[in-house]
Each structure stands twice: as structure tokens, then as C-alpha cells.
Design a protein around this motif. Structure first.
Motif, PDB file in Angstrom:
ATOM      1  N   MET A   1       0.823  -1.207   0.000  1.00 19.21           N
ATOM      2  CA  MET A   1       0.000   0.000   0.000  1.00 19.21           C
ATOM      3  C   MET A   1       0.864   1.268   0.000  1.00 19.21           C
ATOM      4  N   GLN A   2       1.995   1.208   0.697  1.00 21.66           N
ATOM      5  CA  GLN A   2       2.886   2.360   0.753  1.00 21.66           C
ATOM      6  C   GLN A   2       3.435   2.686  -0.631  1.00 21.66           C
ATOM      7  N   ILE A   3       3.844   1.651  -1.377  1.00 18.48           N
ATOM      8  CA  ILE A   3       4.345   1.859  -2.737  1.00 18.48           C
ATOM      9  C   ILE A   3       3.263   2.508  -3.592  1.00 18.48           C
ATOM     10  N   PHE A   4       2.050   2.020  -3.475  1.00 18.09           N
ATOM     11  CA  PHE A   4       0.937   2.530  -4.270  1.00 18.09           C
ATOM     12  C   PHE A   4       0.679   4.009  -3.977  1.00 18.09           C
ATOM     13  N   LEU A   5       0.623   4.380  -2.706  1.00  9.24           N
ATOM     14  CA  LEU A   5       0.311   5.762  -2.327  1.00  9.24           C
ATOM     15  C   LEU A   5       1.416   6.732  -2.761  1.00  9.24           C
ATOM     16  N   ILE A   6       2.677   6.328  -2.575  1.00 10.78           N
ATOM     17  CA  ILE A   6       3.782   7.198  -2.989  1.00 10.78           C
ATOM     18  C   ILE A   6       3.807   7.328  -4.508  1.00 10.78           C
ATOM     19  N   SER A   7       3.551   6.219  -5.204  1.00  6.36           N
ATOM     20  CA  SER A   7       3.485   6.258  -6.671  1.00  6.36           C
ATOM     21  C   SER A   7       2.373   7.204  -7.126  1.00  6.36           C
ATOM     22  N   PHE A   8       1.262   7.174  -6.422  1.00  8.50           N
ATOM     23  CA  PHE A   8       0.131   8.050  -6.750  1.00  8.50           C
ATOM     24  C   PHE A   8       0.532   9.514  -6.618  1.00  8.50           C
ATOM     25  N   PHE A   9       1.247   9.851  -5.546  1.00  2.52           N
ATOM     26  CA  PHE A   9       1.686  11.238  -5.347  1.00  2.52           C
ATOM     27  C   PHE A   9       2.661  11.667  -6.454  1.00  2.52           C
ATOM     28  N   ILE A  10       3.645  10.833  -6.737  1.00  5.65           N
ATOM     29  CA  ILE A  10       4.647  11.190  -7.751  1.00  5.65           C
ATOM     30  C   ILE A  10       3.990  11.312  -9.121  1.00  5.65           C
ATOM     31  N   THR A  11       3.045  10.419  -9.406  1.00  5.41           N
ATOM     32  CA  THR A  11       2.323  10.499 -10.681  1.00  5.41           C
ATOM     33  C   THR A  11       1.601  11.832 -10.818  1.00  5.41           C
ATOM     34  N   LEU A  12       0.926  12.261  -9.767  1.00  8.31           N
ATOM     35  CA  LEU A  12       0.233  13.549  -9.801  1.00  8.31           C
ATOM     36  C   LEU A  12       1.210  14.705  -9.994  1.00  8.31           C
ATOM     37  N   SER A  13       2.371  14.618  -9.375  1.00  6.74           N
ATOM     38  CA  SER A  13       3.362  15.691  -9.548  1.00  6.74           C
ATOM     39  C   SER A  13       3.897  15.704 -10.974  1.00  6.74           C
ATOM     40  N   PHE A  14       4.147  14.515 -11.554  1.00 13.11           N
ATOM     41  CA  PHE A  14       4.581  14.446 -12.947  1.00 13.11           C
ATOM     42  C   PHE A  14       3.544  15.087 -13.866  1.00 13.11           C
ATOM     43  N   TYR A  15       2.279  14.700 -13.660  1.00  8.50           N
ATOM     44  CA  TYR A  15       1.207  15.209 -14.527  1.00  8.50           C
ATOM     45  C   TYR A  15       1.108  16.734 -14.441  1.00  8.50           C
ATOM     46  N   THR A  16       1.169  17.259 -13.230  1.00  9.40           N
ATOM     47  CA  THR A  16       1.004  18.703 -13.044  1.00  9.40           C
ATOM     48  C   THR A  16       2.137  19.482 -13.696  1.00  9.40           C
ATOM     49  N   PHE A  17       3.380  19.021 -13.527  1.00 11.69           N
ATOM     50  CA  PHE A  17       4.504  19.707 -14.161  1.00 11.69           C
ATOM     51  C   PHE A  17       4.437  19.563 -15.686  1.00 11.69           C
ATOM     52  N   GLY A  18       3.991  18.403 -16.149  1.00 10.26           N
ATOM     53  CA  GLY A  18       3.966  18.153 -17.585  1.00 10.26           C
ATOM     54  C   GLY A  18       2.916  18.930 -18.340  1.00 10.26           C
ATOM     55  N   ILE A  19       1.848  19.343 -17.648  1.00 14.59           N
ATOM     56  CA  ILE A  19       0.764  20.065 -18.312  1.00 14.59           C
ATOM     57  C   ILE A  19       1.263  21.382 -18.906  1.00 14.59           C
ATOM     58  N   LEU A  20       2.362  21.900 -18.364  1.00 12.97           N
ATOM     59  CA  LEU A  20       2.935  23.148 -18.875  1.00 12.97           C
ATOM     60  C   LEU A  20       3.427  23.010 -20.308  1.00 12.97           C
ATOM     61  N   PHE A  21       3.764  21.760 -20.724  1.00  8.51           N
ATOM     62  CA  PHE A  21       4.357  21.545 -22.039  1.00  8.51           C
ATOM     63  C   PHE A  21       3.333  21.207 -23.123  1.00  8.51           C
ATOM     64  N   VAL A  22       2.143  20.787 -22.758  1.00 12.34           N
ATOM     65  CA  VAL A  22       1.247  20.200 -23.757  1.00 12.34           C
ATOM     66  C   VAL A  22      -0.008  21.031 -24.028  1.00 12.34           C
ATOM     67  N   LYS A  23      -0.030  22.258 -23.554  1.00 14.52           N
ATOM     68  CA  LYS A  23      -1.244  23.073 -23.670  1.00 14.52           C
ATOM     69  C   LYS A  23      -1.668  23.288 -25.123  1.00 14.52           C
ATOM     70  N   LYS A  24      -0.724  23.394 -26.046  1.00 18.96           N
ATOM     71  CA  LYS A  24      -1.057  23.685 -27.436  1.00 18.96           C
ATOM     72  C   LYS A  24      -1.112  22.441 -28.319  1.00 18.96           C
ATOM     73  N   LEU A  25      -0.915  21.268 -27.722  1.00 25.56           N
ATOM     74  CA  LEU A  25      -0.911  20.031 -28.498  1.00 25.56           C
ATOM     75  C   LEU A  25      -2.309  19.438 -28.579  1.00 25.56           C
ATOM     76  N   LYS A  26      -2.552  18.647 -29.622  1.00 29.02           N
ATOM     77  CA  LYS A  26      -3.848  18.001 -29.811  1.00 29.02           C
ATOM     78  C   LYS A  26      -3.749  16.525 -29.409  1.00 29.02           C
ATOM     79  N   PHE A  27      -4.818  16.015 -28.789  1.00 28.71           N
ATOM     80  CA  PHE A  27      -4.837  14.633 -28.326  1.00 28.71           C
ATOM     81  C   PHE A  27      -6.146  13.974 -28.748  1.00 28.71           C
ATOM     82  N   HIS A  28      -6.087  12.662 -29.000  1.00 40.92           N
ATOM     83  CA  HIS A  28      -7.294  11.963 -29.447  1.00 40.92           C
ATOM     84  C   HIS A  28      -8.108  11.420 -28.276  1.00 40.92           C
ATOM     85  N   ASN A  29      -7.540  11.364 -27.079  1.00 40.14           N
ATOM     86  CA  ASN A  29      -8.312  11.024 -25.874  1.00 40.14           C
ATOM     87  C   ASN A  29      -7.540  11.506 -24.645  1.00 40.14           C
TER      88      ASN A  29
END
Length: 483
Positions: A1-29
Motif C-alpha cells: 500500500m505504501q508503494i501505491f500511495l507514494i506512486s500516486f503522489f509522484i504520478t500527480l506531480s509528474f502530470y502537473t509539471f507536464g501540463i505546462l508543455f502540452v497546452k497547445k498540443l492536440k490529443f485523441h483522448n
């Protein structure tokens, strides 16, 4: 469970930082967007860690501050985002994948013990140290992944957290591949290519204990080719080119033998620099800043812009031992050419490397390993091809010329890179993605030209899902046996 929760936090941090790069890109889903955000988030976090290490150690205080900053940054963005449910849903999915991949896994041996983990400890305790490669030459060619891991060292997480960020990056890339299986995405030629990549990746890269610094490099290389095939590159739409540039640069920062990729990108950049003023694009500038910061780090650590290439070393620096670097350069090439299994025990390394003296030993030993790893995949794809033709017949028809031209370019460059790999460092784990892209691109053209793309795609989609279920089952059984 500890691995899962820490992975969840890091995943959210990756996503939030990455959103800065993809604002003008198009995605199919949204899965396509989410996974690519996580990839770019990992790149930005790596750059932040590298930049901080120029001035201070990536110790627990730095890690604590970064985690608090990441949390605040995520919360500010999350409450503004309209896709809250999807963000949480796919973050949970990626965390579950990482947990399954990492739980009870071993570290990559022997490299992790030799220099991956020692270097992470080094940058946790010190800022970048001049000439640290003199203590251990392997410190001269570490990967940017070591910085990605080191920044999450904090009082809030256990020490073992450092193994999670590379696994999350790899998991995000796998999700990116699977995002193309969406029924609403109708680019069937590309879907066949992606399925071939999924099957190969799941077959070849399904053990976290074997990842090291290589697996994410090859997965990112596959991702790069998918973006290249998908995007309709025009100089006026520089954002598509800029993401190619960033990923290429990050690949070089992971493995030195990927140096040709950013060279190609920057050559194109220079050609159009004055024409379209693309130097104003923030992503292009970021990719340039990224590679220059890495080169500066290399010079500080080893005295070489690209270690262990002796021609790139600044011999006038007091901490540069050019003779040792040249020996290491020769030694690294010799070992990749199967030096330990040489028949002539009296031959010197420098002579072994030259005039193809290594061919006989390499052919009798490491070549057999390559064949053993590649042949099952090739036989599987050939079986599908033969069965399809026998059932549906040969269907020569109109083709997507743009896709074909891009695929021919992939074949050309992957063949060129494979030749260079073979001449300098012919060890499978170095050139794996070059060889795979050569096979995959060739098979894609054959399938598209001679079969019905919609029918063959269904077969590949089912095969991809079967491979995914097999890998999941394999890891469940591994965990069950450990328990």
C-alpha cells in the motif's frame, strides 16, 4: 500500500509539471494527454533536480521543499481543471501498474550497485563535485534518471522511494502506447505500428529488475517515433517539432549513444532559425537549456563534454586525467565487443577494437544472445503475416503516402543508427531500440501494403491485450511466490 500511495503522489506531480508543455498540443483522448503529460513532467522534474544540484545537495531538506512545492502546485491546478475524475482515475491506474512492476523486484545488477545508487547518494549529500569521476570513472556517464530519483529523497517518504520515479516514467510510456487502441482513433496504419511496439515492449521489457537506465531510453525512443509518424510537421507549427527536440535531448541525457537524435533535431532547428524565428518558442529554448546544463554538469564532473569521448575533454583542467579517460574509452568499447570472451588472450584492447578483430569472438558469443532475444518476436510477427495472407489473401491497394514516406525515413535512420551501434558498441541493450524500430517499421509497411489494415489491426490489438494480460499474470505470480 505504501508503494501505491507514494506512486500516486509522484504520478500527480509528474502530470502537473507536464501540463505546462502540452497546452497547445492536440490529443485523441484523455489517456493520450495524461500519459504524455507524465512523460514531460518527468523531464521537467529531472531538469529541476539537475539545476538545484549545481547549487546545493539534493538532500532531505531539498526533497521536503520540492514535495511541498509540488503538492501546492498540484492543488492550485487541480481545482481549476475540468478533468478531475480522469486525472485521479488514470493516476490510480498508473500507480497500480507501478506497484505491480516494482513490488518484490530486485534492482538492476550489477550497475545499480556499482554507480546508480552510489551516485544518487552522492548528489543527495553534495552538490555537483568537481572531478568526481576520478573516484569512480562510472560517475562520469550517469543518467539523468539518477537526478529524477534523487529529488524525491525526503523525510516524508522512505529511502526506497528513489526506485519509483523511473518506473512511473516507464509506466506512463506504456499507457501512451495503449491510448492508441481507442476505437475512436481511426489512423489504422499508425495503430498497427503502435501494436507492434506494444508487443515488442511487453515481450522484451517486462521486468523492473532488468530496467536499469536502458529500458526507459528504449521506450522513449519508441514514443519518439510514434510522435514523428502521427504529427504533420510544418515549420509554422513549431510545437510539434519542439516536443521531438525535448524528448531527443532527454534521450541523450539518459544514454550517450543517443547523441545522434538531438544532433538531427538541432540541425533542423538551425536551418530554420532565421527563417521563422522559432528561437522564440519556449519549448525549443528549454531543450537547448536542457542539453547545455547536462554538458556543463559533465564538464564539472569529468572534464569532458561527453564522457568518455576523449576528444570532448578539456585537458587543461587540473582534475582531468586524460590518459585514464582514454583507457576507459577503449575499455568500454572492448567490453561491448565481447572482450571477456576473446579467443586471443594476448591481444591488447586497442588492437582488439580495430580492423574488426572482435568480429569472430562477438559472433560466437554475443550475436547468439541477440538472435535468441530477437527471433521469437520476428517469428511471431511472421506467423501472423502468413496466417493473415492465407486467410484473407494478398490485398494490394491504395496506401497512405505520407505515412509510407515517414516510415521509410524511420527505416533509413534506424538502419544508419544500427550500423553505427554495430561498429562501436554492439551490445544488445545499447542498440535494442534501433534494431526494434528497423524491424517494426519494415513489418508495418509489409502489413499495410499486402493486408487489410482494419482486419490486421484487430488481430494485433487482441495480441497486444493478450501480451499485457500475460505480463500482469507473470508479475502477480512473482509476487504470490514471494509471499
Amino acid at each position: 500500500m505504501q508503494i501505491f500511495l507514494i506512486s500516486f503522489f509522484i504520478t500527480l506531480s509528474f502530470y502537473t509539471f507536464g501540463i505546462l508543455f502540452v497546452k497547445k498540443l492536440k490529443f485523441h483522448n484523455f489517456l493520450n494527454k495524461f500519459s504524455l503529460c507524465c512523460v514531460f513532467g518527468a523531464i521537467l522534474v529531472s531538469f529541476i533536480a539537475l539545476t538545484l544540484n549545481f547549487f546545493l545537495p539534493l538532500g532531505k531538506n531539498t526533497g521536503n521543499f520540492f514535495i511541498i512545492f509540488s503538492s501546492v502546485f498540484f492543488l492550485v491546478y487541480f481545482f481549476k481543471d475540468i478533468n478531475k475524475i480522469n486525472i485521479l482515475k488514470y493516476s490510480l491506474l498508473l500507480s497500480a501498474i507501478v506497484t505491480l512492476l516494482v513490488l518484490y523486484s530486485n534492482i538492476n545488477r550489477p550497475d545499480a550497485g556499482l554507480y546508480h545508487l552510489p551516485y544518487i547518494q552522492l548528489i543527495n549529500e553534495h552538490k555537483i563535485l568537481l572531478g568526481i569521476s576520478n573516484i569512480h570513472l562510472r560517475f562520469g556517464h550517469v543518467s539523468i534518471l539518477q537526478y529524477l530519483s534523487a529529488i524525491y529523497n525526503s523525510n516524508y517518504f522512505p529511502l526506497e522511494t528513489i526506485v519509483l520515479p523511473p518506473a512511473i516514467l516507464a509506466g506512463a510510456i506504456f499507457l501512451y502506447f495503449f491510448s492508441f487502441l481507442d476505437k475512436k482513433f481511426n489512423y489504422f496504419e499508425l495503430k498497427i505500428y503502435v501494436c507492434l511496439i506494444i508487443i515488442y515492449s511487453l515481450y522484451s521489457l517486462n521486468r523492473y529488475s532488468g530496467f536499469g537506465n536502458d529500458a526507459t531510453t528504449h521506450l522513449l525512443c519508441f514514443l519518439l517515433t510514434i510522435i514523428f509518424l502521427q504529427k504533420n510537421f510544418k515549420i509554422k507549427n513549431i510545437d510539434d517539432f519542439s516536443i521531438i527536440s525535448i524528448i531527443s535531448t532527454y534521450l541523450f541525457m539518459q544514454k550517450t549513444f543517443m547523441i545522434l537524435l538531438p544532433i538531427v533535431c538541432f540541425s533542423i532547428y538551425i536551418i530554420y532559425l532565421l527563417k521563422e524565428n522559432i528561437y522564440k518558442n519556449i519549448k525549443i529554448l528549454f531543450s537547448i537549456l536542457l542539453i547545455f546544463s547536462w554538458i556543463i554538469k559533465n564538464i564539472l564532473v569529468s572534464g569532458c563534454a561527453i564522457f568518455p569521448i576523449s576528444l570532448s575533454c578539456l585537458e587543461n583542467l587540473s582534475y582531468v586525467n586524460i590518459e585514464e579517460i582514454k583507457k576507459f574509452e577503449i575499455s568500454a568499447e572492448s567490453w561491448s565487443k565481447d572482450w571477456p570472451n576473446r579467443a586471443d588472450k594476448n591481444i591488447k584492447m586497442v588492437n582488439f577494437n580495430g580492423d574488426f578483430n572482435w568480429i569472430h569472438d562477438w559472433y560466437n558469443n554475443h550475436f547468439k544472445i541477440i538472435i535468441k532475444k530477437v527471433i521469437p518476436y520476428i517469428l511471431l510477427i511472421l506467423t501472423i503475416l502468413i496466417c493473415t495472407i492465407l486467410k484473407f489473401g494478398v490485398r494490394k491497394k491504395a496506401i497512405n503516402e505520407k505515412f509510407f514516406k515517414k516510415n521509410y525515413l524511420l527505416i533509413f535512420f534506424s538502419f544508419l543508427f544500427s550500423i553505427m551501434w554495430f561498429l562501436k558498441f554492439p551490445i544488445y541493450r545499447y542498440g535494442q531500440s534501433f534494431l526494434a524500430i528497423l524491424f517494426i517499421s519494415s513489418f508495418t509497411l509489409i502489413f499495410i501494403y499486402f493486408t487489410e489494415v482494419k482486419k490486421i489491426y484487430r488481430i494485433f490489438m487482441i495480441t497486444s491485450i493478450i501480451f499485457a494480460l500475460a505480463v500482469i499474470t507473470k508479475n502477480f505470480l512473482r509476487i504470490y511466490k514471494k509471499n
